[in-house]
Design a protein around this motif. Structure first.
Motif, PDB file in Angstrom:
ATOM      1  N   ARG A  78       8.541  -6.774 -14.115  1.00 53.85           N
ATOM      2  CA  ARG A  78       8.507  -6.344 -12.721  1.00 53.85           C
ATOM      3  C   ARG A  78       7.081  -6.408 -12.175  1.00 53.85           C
ATOM      4  NH1 ARG A  78      12.415  -1.366 -14.225  1.00 53.85           N
ATOM      5  NH2 ARG A  78      10.796  -1.152 -15.787  1.00 53.85           N
ATOM      6  N   GLN A  79       6.966  -6.795 -10.936  1.00 47.25           N
ATOM      7  CA  GLN A  79       5.661  -6.877 -10.297  1.00 47.25           C
ATOM      8  C   GLN A  79       5.256  -5.509  -9.765  1.00 47.25           C
ATOM      9  OE1 GLN A  79       5.384  -9.892  -7.312  1.00 47.25           O
ATOM     10  NE2 GLN A  79       6.340 -11.476  -8.581  1.00 47.25           N
ATOM     11  N   VAL A  80       4.017  -5.182  -9.980  1.00 46.86           N
ATOM     12  CA  VAL A  80       3.481  -3.903  -9.517  1.00 46.86           C
ATOM     13  C   VAL A  80       2.401  -4.179  -8.469  1.00 46.86           C
ATOM     14  CG1 VAL A  80       2.446  -1.719 -10.205  1.00 46.86           C
ATOM     15  CG2 VAL A  80       3.889  -2.976 -11.818  1.00 46.86           C
ATOM     16  N   TRP A  81       2.594  -3.618  -7.294  1.00 48.39           N
ATOM     17  CA  TRP A  81       1.666  -3.835  -6.191  1.00 48.39           C
ATOM     18  C   TRP A  81       1.104  -2.508  -5.699  1.00 48.39           C
ATOM     19  CZ3 TRP A  81       0.595  -8.403  -3.187  1.00 48.39           C
ATOM     20  CH2 TRP A  81       1.195  -9.571  -3.691  1.00 48.39           C
ATOM     21  N   ARG A  82      -0.129  -2.558  -5.246  1.00 52.46           N
ATOM     22  CA  ARG A  82      -0.682  -1.464  -4.464  1.00 52.46           C
ATOM     23  C   ARG A  82      -0.364  -1.757  -3.016  1.00 52.46           C
ATOM     24  NH1 ARG A  82      -5.214  -1.010  -1.593  1.00 52.46           N
ATOM     25  NH2 ARG A  82      -6.103  -2.907  -2.518  1.00 52.46           N
ATOM     26  N   GLY A  83       0.174  -0.761  -2.315  1.00 52.26           N
ATOM     27  CA  GLY A  83       0.553  -0.990  -0.926  1.00 52.26           C
ATOM     28  C   GLY A  83       0.181   0.172  -0.024  1.00 52.26           C
ATOM     29  N   ILE A  84       0.594   0.067   1.229  1.00 55.16           N
ATOM     30  CA  ILE A  84       0.331   1.105   2.235  1.00 55.16           C
ATOM     31  C   ILE A  84       1.642   1.433   2.950  1.00 55.16           C
ATOM     32  CG2 ILE A  84      -0.831   1.656   4.409  1.00 55.16           C
ATOM     33  CD1 ILE A  84      -2.753   1.679   2.155  1.00 55.16           C
ATOM     34  N   ASP A  85       1.952   2.690   3.041  1.00 55.81           N
ATOM     35  CA  ASP A  85       3.048   3.134   3.897  1.00 55.81           C
ATOM     36  C   ASP A  85       2.501   3.138   5.326  1.00 55.81           C
ATOM     37  OD1 ASP A  85       4.873   4.594   5.421  1.00 55.81           O
ATOM     38  OD2 ASP A  85       5.381   5.944   3.785  1.00 55.81           O
ATOM     39  N   VAL A  86       2.924   2.153   6.139  1.00 57.10           N
ATOM     40  CA  VAL A  86       2.313   1.980   7.460  1.00 57.10           C
ATOM     41  C   VAL A  86       2.733   3.074   8.434  1.00 57.10           C
ATOM     42  CG1 VAL A  86       2.111  -0.514   7.189  1.00 57.10           C
ATOM     43  CG2 VAL A  86       4.186   0.444   8.213  1.00 57.10           C
ATOM     44  N   ILE A  87       3.760   3.828   8.092  1.00 54.93           N
ATOM     45  CA  ILE A  87       4.180   4.923   8.971  1.00 54.93           C
ATOM     46  C   ILE A  87       3.391   6.196   8.668  1.00 54.93           C
ATOM     47  CG2 ILE A  87       6.106   6.439   9.585  1.00 54.93           C
ATOM     48  CD1 ILE A  87       7.979   4.086   9.164  1.00 54.93           C
ATOM     49  N   LEU A  88       3.314   6.564   7.384  1.00 57.55           N
ATOM     50  CA  LEU A  88       2.592   7.776   7.008  1.00 57.55           C
ATOM     51  C   LEU A  88       1.130   7.508   6.664  1.00 57.55           C
ATOM     52  CD1 LEU A  88       5.291   9.565   4.789  1.00 57.55           C
ATOM     53  CD2 LEU A  88       4.786   9.895   7.219  1.00 57.55           C
ATOM     54  N   ARG A  89       0.749   6.228   6.640  1.00 58.40           N
ATOM     55  CA  ARG A  89      -0.642   5.841   6.360  1.00 58.40           C
ATOM     56  C   ARG A  89      -1.137   6.435   5.038  1.00 58.40           C
ATOM     57  NH1 ARG A  89      -1.050   1.507   8.431  1.00 58.40           N
ATOM     58  NH2 ARG A  89      -3.272   1.615   7.944  1.00 58.40           N
ATOM     59  N   ARG A  90      -0.382   6.215   4.009  1.00 58.55           N
ATOM     60  CA  ARG A  90      -0.803   6.667   2.680  1.00 58.55           C
ATOM     61  C   ARG A  90      -0.609   5.536   1.683  1.00 58.55           C
ATOM     62  NH1 ARG A  90       4.115  10.850   0.993  1.00 58.55           N
ATOM     63  NH2 ARG A  90       5.833   9.340   1.127  1.00 58.55           N
ATOM     64  N   PRO A  91      -1.451   5.489   0.618  1.00 58.06           N
ATOM     65  CA  PRO A  91      -1.292   4.439  -0.400  1.00 58.06           C
ATOM     66  C   PRO A  91      -0.035   4.688  -1.228  1.00 58.06           C
ATOM     67  CG  PRO A  91      -2.963   6.006  -1.080  1.00 58.06           C
ATOM     68  CD  PRO A  91      -2.586   6.376   0.332  1.00 58.06           C
ATOM     69  N   VAL A  92       0.594   3.604  -1.645  1.00 55.92           N
ATOM     70  CA  VAL A  92       1.790   3.697  -2.479  1.00 55.92           C
ATOM     71  C   VAL A  92       1.721   2.619  -3.556  1.00 55.92           C
ATOM     72  CG1 VAL A  92       3.284   4.637  -0.663  1.00 55.92           C
ATOM     73  CG2 VAL A  92       3.091   2.149  -0.935  1.00 55.92           C
ATOM     74  N   ALA A  93       2.501   2.826  -4.598  1.00 58.95           N
ATOM     75  CA  ALA A  93       2.731   1.782  -5.601  1.00 58.95           C
ATOM     76  C   ALA A  93       4.126   1.231  -5.353  1.00 58.95           C
ATOM     77  CB  ALA A  93       2.618   2.357  -7.002  1.00 58.95           C
ATOM     78  N   VAL A  94       4.248  -0.091  -5.356  1.00 66.63           N
ATOM     79  CA  VAL A  94       5.537  -0.744  -5.148  1.00 66.63           C
ATOM     80  C   VAL A  94       5.878  -1.552  -6.394  1.00 66.63           C
ATOM     81  CG1 VAL A  94       6.882  -2.300  -3.694  1.00 66.63           C
ATOM     82  CG2 VAL A  94       5.069  -0.900  -2.672  1.00 66.63           C
ATOM     83  N   VAL A  95       7.022  -1.262  -6.976  1.00 62.29           N
ATOM     84  CA  VAL A  95       7.471  -1.950  -8.184  1.00 62.29           C
ATOM     85  C   VAL A  95       8.661  -2.825  -7.807  1.00 62.29           C
ATOM     86  CG1 VAL A  95       8.241  -1.680 -10.567  1.00 62.29           C
ATOM     87  CG2 VAL A  95       6.739   0.048  -9.547  1.00 62.29           C
ATOM     88  N   LEU A  96       8.475  -4.147  -7.865  1.00 69.43           N
ATOM     89  CA  LEU A  96       9.505  -5.085  -7.434  1.00 69.43           C
ATOM     90  C   LEU A  96      10.199  -5.732  -8.629  1.00 69.43           C
ATOM     91  CD1 LEU A  96       6.851  -5.815  -5.213  1.00 69.43           C
ATOM     92  CD2 LEU A  96       8.918  -6.702  -4.133  1.00 69.43           C
ATOM     93  N   ARG A  97      11.518  -5.848  -8.495  1.00 65.24           N
ATOM     94  CA  ARG A  97      12.304  -6.495  -9.543  1.00 65.24           C
ATOM     95  C   ARG A  97      13.116  -7.633  -8.939  1.00 65.24           C
ATOM     96  NH1 ARG A  97      16.829  -7.468 -12.291  1.00 65.24           N
ATOM     97  NH2 ARG A  97      17.007  -6.835 -14.481  1.00 65.24           N
TER      98      ARG A  97
END
Length: 510
Positions: free
Chosen positions: A47-66
């Protein structure tokens, strides 16, 4: 930075390997909300692991894609949904779980920091206090998970994250039908072992990228104190009990309470008392009922009376010459071979004296350190044989190695050799030969060329700690001359060239 670990390395997903295609790109926005910023890594399930941004709450998130999503992603998505229901400061928060068919993804809290795996790779084994604090945090998290009836199923140095602010969190629950609360608890023992030794003791992990534990002939991991000096006996016992499936595992809350005691002890474990797993730490003791106690005492009295009657009958029967049965205790004297098998002999430490060891320093070493040989068998770890300093770790063109030759005086069956050094990173192996050609430069040269290495993979390794156990001896062979041979030196304490001290050498045999 590792944001997803690798707990289930032998079976990434129940439906087989994950195929990745149509990879996303930085700047893409998923579900009209989560903008991908940076591809961090791929986890052990592909699975791919990305650092991302929640554009609504403006907070960093981790996104795990399968890839793909759909039915094959059910386990991952369900685990995320379950984990989102448990809120605890030592659990990574799960924000979202989305299935798009061609792909699915889990959005969770981003932790600025490193995994335990990375921390140990960078700093080496952790001090006992820090290892205890990390295990305490994970046990607290598990207590919250288990209280809901859930299992985490993915406790591992890669899923144990240490934030830059000191917070310890457990990420990426991945439980399946094969997991259990007991398995979770055993893995906390694995985390403790890894933090203390930089080795991973869980054999069932399979193709782990982590260094495997030093193991005996039966595959059991060596205790942390055998690998590294300075591990308190209490913490050593606790770790090994958690790993030993013959010892009943405590509940997560009982383990958390026990680790809290140690965490509060500020590394002084001398007065913490006995393990409290079997003393009802998991649940409060119910109020006593006097009537039940009276009934219990009466029942014990009846049992005692019955035992007395049968005891008298047994004594009477033993005096009857016609009795043909034997007790288990005397069955071993039965000449017909009906006795029990004798237990395997326990290896004992062989007493070594100064006249039984010498330094081997070919070719044409100056031999000025020869008087220090006695220090490796004097029982005092503060005294040592200190090698000379060399410009390279492998002695350059000067020699292939150097070491300590042990003459046991008579051929012996041996179990293992244990070596304590001043620093980790020492290349060592065990060699053996038929005789000692003499305590001289010529004799040293002959030892270095005629003594043969024992064992295969375990015979030569670079130590991760300051203690090393060599289980390389053939049970059917007797040995008299054993050579502890150093093939590679670590850097000296001051960083100037390469050097090591050998503090103690112990030989165990039968």
């Amino acid at each position: 930075m590792t944001q997803v670990g690798e707990g289930h390395e032998t079976a990434a997903d129940a439906d087989g390997p994950v195929m990745t295609f149509g990879a996303p790109t930085a700047g893409e926005i998923l579900a009209e909300r989560y903008q991908l910023e940076e591809h961090v890594n791929d986890d052990s399930a592909g699975r791919q692991v990305w650092r991302g941004i929640d554009v609504i709450l403006r907070r960093p998130v981790a996104v795990v894609l399968r890839y793909p999503g759909g039915d094959s992603a059910t386990e991952m998505l369900q685990a995320a949904v379950d984990a989102s229901r448990v809120i605890h400061p030592n659990l990574v928060g799960v924000y979202d779980a989305i299935d798009e068919g061609t792909r699915s993804y889990v959005v969770r809290e981003w932790v600025d920091g490193v995994s335990l795996r990375e921390l140990v790779a960078q700093e080496g084994p952790l001090d006992p206090g820090r290892a205890t604090a990390i295990a305490h945090a994970i046990a607290d998290a598990l207590a919250a998970v288990h209280a809901t009836g859930m299992v985490h199923g993915n406790i591992h140095p890669g899923t144990t994250l240490i934030g830059d602010d000191g917070r310890v969190v457990l990420a990426d629950a991945r439980a399946d039908s094969a997991d259990s609360t007991e398995a979770d608890i055993r893995r906390v023992g694995g985390l403790l072992y890894f933090a203390l030794t930089a080795h991973w003791p869980q054999a069932e992990v399979g193709r782990s990228a982590l260094t495997d534990a030093n193991r005996d002939a039966s595959g059991n991991p060596a205790a942390p104190r055998q690998i590294r000096a300075g591990v308190p006996a209490y913490l050593d016992d606790l770790t090994m009990d958690l790993l030993d499936k013959r010892v009943q595992a405590p509940g997560a809350d009982a383990l958390a309470a026990e680790l809290a005691r140690l965490d509060a002890a500020d590394e002084d474990y001398d007065d913490v008392g006995p393990l409290r797993f079997t003393q009802g730490a998991a649940t409060a003791e119910p109020a006593r009922n006097n009537s039940k106690i009276i009934i219990g005492v009466a029942a014990l009295a009846v049992i005692a009376l019955i035992g007395l009657v049968f005891g008298i009958r047994a004594i009477t029967a033993s005096s009857n010459p016609k009795t043909t049965s034997t007790t288990q205790a005397n069955a071993g004297d039965n000449q017909s071979g009906g006795g029990t098998e004798a237990p395997a002999p326990k290896p004992e430490k062989i007493k070594l004296t100064a006249d039984m060891v010498r330094i081997v320093d070919p070719p044409k070493g100056d031999r000025s350190d020869a008087p220090e040989a006695k220090n490796v068998v004097d029982g005092d770890p503060d005294t040592a044989w200190e090698t000379h300093r060399f410009n390279t770790a492998k002695f350059g063109n000067l020699k292939t190695g150097m070491g300590v030759l042990i003459n046991l005086g008579t051929p012996r069956n041996l179990a293992d050799v244990r070596v304590e050094t001043s620093s980790p990173g020492v290349g060592m192996e065990i060699r053996t030969g038929a005789s000692d050609p003499g305590d001289s430069s010529a004799g040293d040269d002959k030892v270095s060329t005629t003594f043969k290495k024992l064992g295969e993979a375990d015979a030569e390794s670079k130590t991760d700690g300051t203690n090393r156990i060599f289980n390389v001896f053939d049970a059917s062979t007797k040995y008299q001359y054993v050579l502890v041979w150093i093939t590679e030196l670590p850097r000296a304490d001051d960083g100037d060239r390469y050097q090591v001290s050998v503090n103690e050498i112990s030989v165990y045999g039968y």
